[in-house]
Design an enzyme around this catalytic site. Structure first.
Site, PDB file in Angstrom:
ATOM      1  CB  CYS A   1      -0.878  -0.031   1.245  1.00 56.11           C
ATOM      2  SG  CYS A   1      -2.167   1.231   1.284  1.00 56.11           S
TER       3      CYS A   1
ATOM      4  CG  ASP B   1      -0.576   3.604   5.561  1.00 56.00           C
ATOM      5  OD1 ASP B   1      -1.789   3.667   5.836  1.00 56.00           O
ATOM      6  OD2 ASP B   1       0.336   3.965   6.336  1.00 56.00           O
TER       7      ASP B   1
ATOM      8  NE  ARG C   1      -0.420   4.238   9.005  1.00 55.19           N
ATOM      9  CZ  ARG C   1      -1.681   3.961   9.339  1.00 55.19           C
ATOM     10  NH1 ARG C   1      -2.071   4.087  10.591  1.00 55.19           N
ATOM     11  NH2 ARG C   1      -2.543   3.570   8.417  1.00 55.19           N
TER      12      ARG C   1
ATOM     13  CG  HIS D   1      -1.140  -1.446   5.815  1.00 53.43           C
ATOM     14  ND1 HIS D   1      -1.597  -0.409   6.602  1.00 53.43           N
ATOM     15  CD2 HIS D   1      -1.474  -1.102   4.555  1.00 53.43           C
ATOM     16  CE1 HIS D   1      -2.155   0.521   5.830  1.00 53.43           C
ATOM     17  NE2 HIS D   1      -2.102   0.118   4.585  1.00 53.43           N
TER      18      HIS D   1
ATOM     19  CB  CYS E   1      -5.429  -0.782   4.980  1.00 53.76           C
ATOM     20  SG  CYS E   1      -5.284  -0.329   3.233  1.00 53.76           S
TER      21      CYS E   1
HETATM   22 ZN    ZN Z   1      -3.317   0.840   3.109  1.00 57.99          ZN
END
Ligand code: ZN
Length: 220
Positions: A39, A41, A43, A98, A101
């Site tokens: 992703c 993302d 993090r 993850h 999400c």
């Molecule tokens: Zn995600």
């Protein structure tokens, strides 16, 4: 932006000098062993999570770690998969979802995405996982999200199997597919076991694989 510029300066004065030989070697070649799909993302950091150096991971990132099925109008993800498998010859592909999400939360909670038409369209590639997850009973919204994240990883692996480069490499015994879920709070990683269709602790079961390279031994 100031932090990024300062980061560049720190990279050039501290990190780069420690790896001059590596970067000199990498200046004209790359031989990554793994295609890592995850992703966007902020993090989720593939190289940090797997402790890999530059040159070792070929990476695709997008909202929801999605791989559209192969079709008549292949897009950027399909092109990148094809290049990684057919040209670079990666031996492993990891699809890593993850915890927490945003994309999977929107799907899990059936959030209205009318104001985000591009996101809504993109997440249609997770429809099969959505339908399966919606058809199950869940103890809580958190459990439902957790299940959605895992179901999506499984669905995207299935999509990956529609790509001709992937199918060919697997038939030649040269490619293994892995489905992971990374927990941001604990650092734990679970992996999909293709034989049982269950996610298990990767640290306790490091050999876990979703689809081995030989289609004869693991059901596709
Ligand atoms: Zn995600």
């Amino acid at each position: 932006m100031k932090a990024l510029i300062e980061g560049i300066l720190k990279f050039q004065t501290e990190a780069f000098p420690q790896r001059t030989d590596l970067f000199k070697h990498l200046s004209t070649t790359q031989q990554p062993g793994t295609l890592f799909i995850t992703c966007s993302d902020s993090r989720v950091i593939p190289e940090m999570l797997t402790q890999q150096e530059p040159g070792e991971l070929f990476v695709i990132r997008n909202a929801g770690n999605i791989v559209p099925s192969y079709g008549p109008e292949p897009g950027g993800v399909s092109a990148t998969v094809e290049y990684a498998v057919a040209v670079l010859g990666v031996t492993d592909i990891v699809i890593c979802g993850h915890s927490d999400c945003g994309a999977m939360t929107a799907i899990s909670q059936c959030k209205c995405l009318d104001h985000l038409p591009a996101v809504a369209s993109w997440l249609r590639h997770a429809d099969s996982a959505k339908v399966i997850n919606q058809g199950r009973t869940h103890l809580s919204p958190a459990h439902k999200l957790s299940s959605m994240v895992r179901e999506n990883v499984a669905a995207q692996l299935t999509n990956l199997l529609t790509h001709p480069s992937v199918r060919l490499a697997r038939q030649q015994g040269q490619l293994n597919l892995h489905g992971w879920v990374y927990d941001i709070e604990s650092g734990a990683v679970e992996a999909l076991d293709g034989r049982t269709n269950q996610f298990v602790s990767l640290s306790e079961h490091p050999q876990t694989c979703a689809y081995g390279s030989n289609p004869e031994t693991v059901a596709a």
